[in-house]
Design a protein around this motif. Structure first.
Motif, PDB file in Angstrom:
ATOM      1  N   ILE A  86     -29.970  62.343  77.523  1.00 40.31           N
ATOM      2  CA  ILE A  86     -28.689  61.729  77.891  1.00 40.31           C
ATOM      3  C   ILE A  86     -28.624  61.409  79.381  1.00 40.31           C
ATOM      4  CG2 ILE A  86     -27.440  62.819  75.988  1.00 40.31           C
ATOM      5  CD1 ILE A  86     -26.303  64.808  78.118  1.00 40.31           C
ATOM      6  N   GLY A  87     -29.777  61.311  80.019  1.00 40.85           N
ATOM      7  CA  GLY A  87     -29.792  60.956  81.434  1.00 40.85           C
ATOM      8  C   GLY A  87     -30.065  62.096  82.369  1.00 40.85           C
ATOM      9  N   GLY A  88     -30.314  63.312  81.813  1.00 40.26           N
ATOM     10  CA  GLY A  88     -30.707  64.434  82.636  1.00 40.26           C
ATOM     11  C   GLY A  88     -29.540  65.095  83.363  1.00 40.26           C
ATOM     12  N   PHE A  89     -29.901  65.982  84.269  1.00 38.10           N
ATOM     13  CA  PHE A  89     -28.922  66.694  85.095  1.00 38.10           C
ATOM     14  C   PHE A  89     -29.349  66.601  86.544  1.00 38.10           C
ATOM     15  CE2 PHE A  89     -27.393  70.342  87.450  1.00 38.10           C
ATOM     16  CZ  PHE A  89     -26.056  70.402  87.084  1.00 38.10           C
ATOM     17  N   GLU A  90     -28.395  66.338  87.426  1.00 34.96           N
ATOM     18  CA  GLU A  90     -28.665  66.275  88.859  1.00 34.96           C
ATOM     19  C   GLU A  90     -27.468  66.911  89.558  1.00 34.96           C
ATOM     20  OE1 GLU A  90     -29.888  65.799  92.591  1.00 34.96           O
ATOM     21  OE2 GLU A  90     -27.936  65.004  91.987  1.00 34.96           O
ATOM     22  N   GLY A  91     -27.728  67.912  90.411  1.00 35.68           N
ATOM     23  CA  GLY A  91     -26.656  68.677  91.020  1.00 35.68           C
ATOM     24  C   GLY A  91     -25.702  67.843  91.855  1.00 35.68           C
ATOM     25  N   ASN A  92     -26.210  66.823  92.542  1.00 36.13           N
ATOM     26  CA  ASN A  92     -25.343  65.988  93.365  1.00 36.13           C
ATOM     27  C   ASN A  92     -24.472  65.077  92.521  1.00 36.13           C
ATOM     28  OD1 ASN A  92     -26.411  66.478  96.324  1.00 36.13           O
ATOM     29  ND2 ASN A  92     -28.193  66.376  94.993  1.00 36.13           N
ATOM     30  N   ALA A  93     -25.030  64.550  91.432  1.00 37.57           N
ATOM     31  CA  ALA A  93     -24.216  63.772  90.501  1.00 37.57           C
ATOM     32  C   ALA A  93     -23.153  64.651  89.851  1.00 37.57           C
ATOM     33  CB  ALA A  93     -25.110  63.137  89.437  1.00 37.57           C
ATOM     34  N   GLN A  94     -23.504  65.923  89.599  1.00 39.24           N
ATOM     35  CA  GLN A  94     -22.532  66.851  89.016  1.00 39.24           C
ATOM     36  C   GLN A  94     -21.416  67.163  90.019  1.00 39.24           C
ATOM     37  OE1 GLN A  94     -22.869  67.597  85.867  1.00 39.24           O
ATOM     38  NE2 GLN A  94     -21.137  68.993  85.651  1.00 39.24           N
ATOM     39  N   THR A  95     -21.762  67.233  91.301  1.00 41.79           N
ATOM     40  CA  THR A  95     -20.736  67.425  92.328  1.00 41.79           C
ATOM     41  C   THR A  95     -19.725  66.296  92.299  1.00 41.79           C
ATOM     42  OG1 THR A  95     -22.128  68.734  93.821  1.00 41.79           O
ATOM     43  CG2 THR A  95     -20.332  67.483  94.827  1.00 41.79           C
TER      44      THR A  95
END
Length: 446
Positions: free
Chosen positions: A126-135
């Motif tokens: 589903i596009g992965g996980f990235e901490g900055n995008a999560q912020t």
């Protein structure tokens, strides 16, 4: 003479900024004339997402016996202190930079960067996980603060300038950039792009504003210096080794293997030499009050050294009155970048990559992946009420899986273990590097 600018609501705008900088994605009205940027900072400071950082791993687990060690909340406060000083010296708005610094780690899941890797694997479809995008997702959607009459959530609804200052990677998942470890870095998930595009109106493509650059530099300074301090105090690093000629070649090799090859071996060698020849450099450490004071004075000297060098270089490169937003960029001398890299490499080589911790890191990733799978199978009733509502409102599996990721990422290290016990099965906290009662304070399980 500069003309004082005011927002559409009539509030004064900080020098160097314009009315577009204080706009919010969802329009608001306020009874007071409190400064918009100060309001942004207060919203982050009072958010639940920010408070949860107190129980999230920085380098050592916040539940480890090393109760002196930083967690992500104390780290964020220290980043903000460095950032605020740099902002003042560069005539940027201190609250904008402060907001960015306080926010920069909000998206971190349990177990720090190791947790990021686990959720990125689980969410690969589903596009992965990235901490900055999560912020960004937390700031514009997940943190409960601003909603419209139809029930649409706008997160903290920060001003454009403050939100843009939090964005370390101002590009989408369609054109990510790999970090030295090979992880793909980007700043926004596809379903959050409308706010991202609004935030970036008028900004050069893929270019960070200077406030975001100050935040990133402050993070590098605080991480490299304060985690070095923690490593010494908690016995992971013997400072005598750093000045020992017999250890020098092996140490430089270990540093380079950690930081990569953006710096030559000679650059790292010279940087290590300069640091270890500072008059305040620590030659030994015996946990006495005097030794602790010397270590604290070293950290102060290093922070001042790096900040002063960046301030002077930036002022020299941009002899202008206004540096805000896209009028200038932070300049860090190459020799200072190398010194920061050496400190990071020392931490990486002596703490993060300890051979005995590899099994711990592996088990941390397994815990988060198993938990995410269990929550996916159980559905809405297993989630916190706010995420359960999101799950029920989702229209497809991609959206529903993203909500599972939101839920797991929101957990602290300890609550991730508690949820694992509830939905998957029991696990010894020591297996994931967390101290538990009944374990001697002076002992470590690695």
């Amino acid at each position: 003479m500069a003309v004082e600018q005011r927002s559409s609501a009539g509030r004064r705008i900080s020098e160097g900024y314009v009315s577009a900088d204080v706009e919010r994605f969802h329009g608001e009205t306020h009874r007071s004339e409190r400064d918009d940027f100060a309001r942004d900072r207060a919203r982050v400071l009072h958010s639940a997402a920010w408070r949860r950082l107190a129980a999230k791993t920085q380098v050592l687990s916040p539940a480890s016996p090393a109760d002196f060690a930083r967690n992500r909340l104390t780290h964020s406060l220290e980043v903000a202190q460095v950032g605020r000083e740099l902002a003042t010296n560069l005539r940027l708005n201190p609250d904008v930079v402060d907001t960015a610094c306080l926010s920069h780690d909000l998206g971190h899941p349990p177990f720090g960067h190791n947790g990021e890797r686990a959720l990125n694997d689980w969410a690969s479809g589903i596009g992965g996980f990235e901490g900055n995008a999560q912020t960004l997702r937390i700031l514009i959607r997940l943190e409960p603060k601003v909603m419209d009459d139809a029930g649409n959530a706008y997160g903290l609804n920060l001003t454009r300038a403050s939100l843009d200052a939090t964005c370390k990677y101002p590009w989408t998942v369609d054109a990510p950039v790999p970090d030295p470890g090979g992880r793909l870095k980007f700043g926004v998930y596809p379903d959050d792009e409308p706010v991202f595009r609004w935030m970036r109106e008028g900004a050069p493509g893929r270019v960070r504003c200077i406030e975001a650059e100050v935040m990133d530099l402050s993070d590098d300074i605080a991480y490299s210096v304060h985690d070095f301090e923690d490593a010494v105090v908690n016995g992971y690093l013997n400072p005598a080794r750093l000045s020992d000629p017999a250890e020098h070649e092996a140490l430089v090799s270990a540093i380079q293997s950690w930081v990569g090859y953006d710096f030559t071996r000679d650059e790292l060698d010279d940087a290590l030499y300069r640091l270890t020849r500072l008059p305040v450099w620590l030659r030994s450490f015996d946990h006495s009050r005097a030794a602790l004071a010397r270590l604290k004075n070293l950290t102060s000297e290093l922070i001042g050294r790096f900040a002063r060098a960046a301030t002077a270089a930036t002022r020299e490169a941009y002899p202008v009155e206004v540096m805000t937003r896209y009028h200038a960029h932070v300049v860090v001398p190459r020799v200072v970048e190398a010194e920061v890299a050496v400190l990071k490499g020392i931490i990486g080589a002596t703490v993060v990559s300890i051979e005995g911790r590899k099994s711990i890191y592996k088990e941390q990733r397994r815990v988060l992946k198993r938990l995410a799978t269990a929550l996916w199978q159980d559905g809405a009733h297993a989630l916190d009420p706010v995420f359960a509502a999101d799950f029920r409102d989702a229209t497809n599996d991609t959206e529903r899986k993203r909500i599972i990721v939101d839920q797991v990422a929101s957990l602290t290290d300890q609550t991730a273990l508690a949820w694992h016990r509830r939905y998957v099965g029991d696990i010894d906290p020591a297996d994931v590097g967390i101290w538990s009662p009944g374990f001697g304070i002076g002992e470590r399980r690695h």
